[in-house]
Design a protein around this motif. Structure first.
Motif, mmCIF file in Angstrom:
data_model
loop_
_atom_site.group_PDB
_atom_site.id
_atom_site.type_symbol
_atom_site.label_atom_id
_atom_site.label_comp_id
_atom_site.label_asym_id
_atom_site.label_seq_id
_atom_site.Cartn_x
_atom_site.Cartn_y
_atom_site.Cartn_z
ATOM 1 N N VAL A 115 -11.008 22.064 78.521
ATOM 2 C CA VAL A 115 -9.717 21.844 77.874
ATOM 3 C C VAL A 115 -8.733 21.236 78.877
ATOM 4 N N CYS A 116 -8.755 21.710 80.105
ATOM 5 C CA CYS A 116 -7.875 21.189 81.152
ATOM 6 C C CYS A 116 -8.176 19.714 81.427
ATOM 7 N N VAL A 117 -9.442 19.364 81.553
ATOM 8 C CA VAL A 117 -9.827 17.973 81.803
ATOM 9 C C VAL A 117 -9.438 17.100 80.613
ATOM 10 N N ALA A 118 -9.661 17.595 79.392
ATOM 11 C CA ALA A 118 -9.286 16.833 78.203
ATOM 12 C C ALA A 118 -7.777 16.625 78.150
ATOM 13 N N ALA A 119 -7.005 17.628 78.521
ATOM 14 C CA ALA A 119 -5.541 17.496 78.534
ATOM 15 C C ALA A 119 -5.101 16.474 79.577
ATOM 16 N N LEU A 120 -5.721 16.495 80.745
ATOM 17 C CA LEU A 120 -5.387 15.526 81.783
ATOM 18 C C LEU A 120 -5.688 14.104 81.310
ATOM 19 N N LEU A 121 -6.863 13.917 80.721
ATOM 20 C CA LEU A 121 -7.236 12.590 80.226
ATOM 21 C C LEU A 121 -6.293 12.143 79.110
ATOM 22 N N GLY A 122 -5.935 13.065 78.225
ATOM 23 C CA GLY A 122 -4.999 12.724 77.166
ATOM 24 C C GLY A 122 -3.650 12.304 77.722
ATOM 25 N N PHE A 123 -3.167 13.041 78.703
ATOM 26 C CA PHE A 123 -1.878 12.716 79.318
ATOM 27 C C PHE A 123 -1.915 11.337 79.972
ATOM 28 N N LEU A 124 -3.005 11.044 80.682
ATOM 29 C CA LEU A 124 -3.095 9.787 81.420
ATOM 30 C C LEU A 124 -3.419 8.582 80.548
ATOM 31 N N ALA A 183 -0.731 17.184 70.003
ATOM 32 C CA ALA A 183 -1.388 15.892 69.780
ATOM 33 C C ALA A 183 -1.288 15.484 68.312
ATOM 34 N N LEU A 184 -1.480 16.421 67.414
ATOM 35 C CA LEU A 184 -1.389 16.125 65.983
ATOM 36 C C LEU A 184 0.016 15.638 65.630
ATOM 37 N N ALA A 185 1.019 16.353 66.104
ATOM 38 C CA ALA A 185 2.398 15.944 65.829
ATOM 39 C C ALA A 185 2.705 14.592 66.475
ATOM 40 N N ALA A 186 2.190 14.353 67.686
ATOM 41 C CA ALA A 186 2.456 13.093 68.387
ATOM 42 C C ALA A 186 1.838 11.908 67.664
ATOM 43 N N PHE A 187 0.683 12.095 67.058
ATOM 44 C CA PHE A 187 0.024 10.979 66.394
ATOM 45 C C PHE A 187 0.477 10.806 64.950
ATOM 46 N N ILE A 188 0.916 11.874 64.302
ATOM 47 C CA ILE A 188 1.430 11.752 62.933
ATOM 48 C C ILE A 188 2.819 11.120 62.959
ATOM 49 N N SER A 189 3.700 11.701 63.752
ATOM 50 C CA SER A 189 5.071 11.194 63.832
ATOM 51 C C SER A 189 5.688 11.631 65.161
ATOM 52 N N PRO A 190 5.684 10.760 66.157
ATOM 53 C CA PRO A 190 6.257 11.129 67.450
ATOM 54 C C PRO A 190 7.716 11.578 67.362
ATOM 55 N N LEU A 236 -3.541 8.406 76.756
ATOM 56 C CA LEU A 236 -3.030 8.238 75.394
ATOM 57 C C LEU A 236 -1.507 8.158 75.421
ATOM 58 N N PRO A 237 -0.947 7.040 74.976
ATOM 59 C CA PRO A 237 0.505 6.851 75.063
ATOM 60 C C PRO A 237 1.311 7.945 74.359
ATOM 61 N N GLY A 238 0.840 8.444 73.242
ATOM 62 C CA GLY A 238 1.568 9.471 72.507
ATOM 63 C C GLY A 238 1.643 10.800 73.245
#
Length: 136
Positions: free
Chosen positions: A80-89, A15-22, A91-93
Motif C-alpha cells: 500500500v505504501c509503494v502504491a501510494a508513493l507511485l500514485g503521488f509521483l 483517489a476516487l474523489a480526485a478522479f471523479i471531481s478534484p 498520477l496528476p490527480g
C-alpha cells in the motif's frame, strides 16, 4: 479483515474523489470564523486526512500483534505504501499535499509495524550473555 491495511481505504477514498471531481476535495464543507477573526475552512480532503490519522492509530495498534498473520499484514502495508508513493509521483490527480500526508501515514505505518515487530521478537528471544556475567 484484520490483514487488510486500513489506510488503503483512506487512499482509495481520496483517489476516487480526485478522479471523479478534484474540486470536490477542495470545496469547503464547514467554514467557521474563529475568535481571532480568522476563517477556518474544512474540506473533504481534510476529512480524509483526519480519518487517515485515526486509521494510522488503529494500524499501529494492529502492529503489536505477534501472530503469523502479522507478517502478511506488514507486507500488505508495504505494498500500500509503494502504491501510494507511485500514485503521488505519477498520477496528476494525486499530486497534492493531502495525498502526500496520506502517503506519509502509510510510511509511518510500515516503519512502526516493522519496528514494533522487531522489538517484540527481540524481547521474545532470550539472548544469553557471556559465561560468568550472570545474564544467562
Amino acid at each position: 479483515m484484520r490483514l487488510i491495511p486500513l489506510l488503503a481505504f483512506a487512499l482509495a477514498a481520496y483517489a476516487l474523489a480526485a478522479f471523479i471531481s478534484p474540486a470536490m476535495l477542495t470545496a469547503g464543507i464547514v467554514d467557521l470564523t474563529l475568535p481571532s477573526g480568522a476563517v477556518w475552512s474544512f474540506n473533504l480532503g481534510d476529512v480524509i486526512v483526519a480519518v487517515g490519522l485515526v486509521l494510522l492509530f488503529v494500524e499501529i495498534l494492529k502492529a503489536t500483534r505477534t501472530s503469523v498473520g502479522a507478517a502478511l499484514d506488514h507486507a500488505l502495508s508495504m505494498l500500500v505504501c509503494v502504491a501510494a508513493l507511485l500514485g503521488f509521483l505519477l498520477l496528476p490527480g494525486l499530486g497534492t499535499s493531502d495525498f502526500l500526508l496520506l502517503f506519509l501515514m502509510t510510511l509511518i505505518d510500515v516503519i512502526a509495524g516493522f519496528t514494533v515487530s522487531l522489538m517484540g521478537a527481540r524481547r521474545d528471544i532470550g539472548y544469553g550473555g557471556w559465561p560468568g556475567d550472570g545474564n544467562q
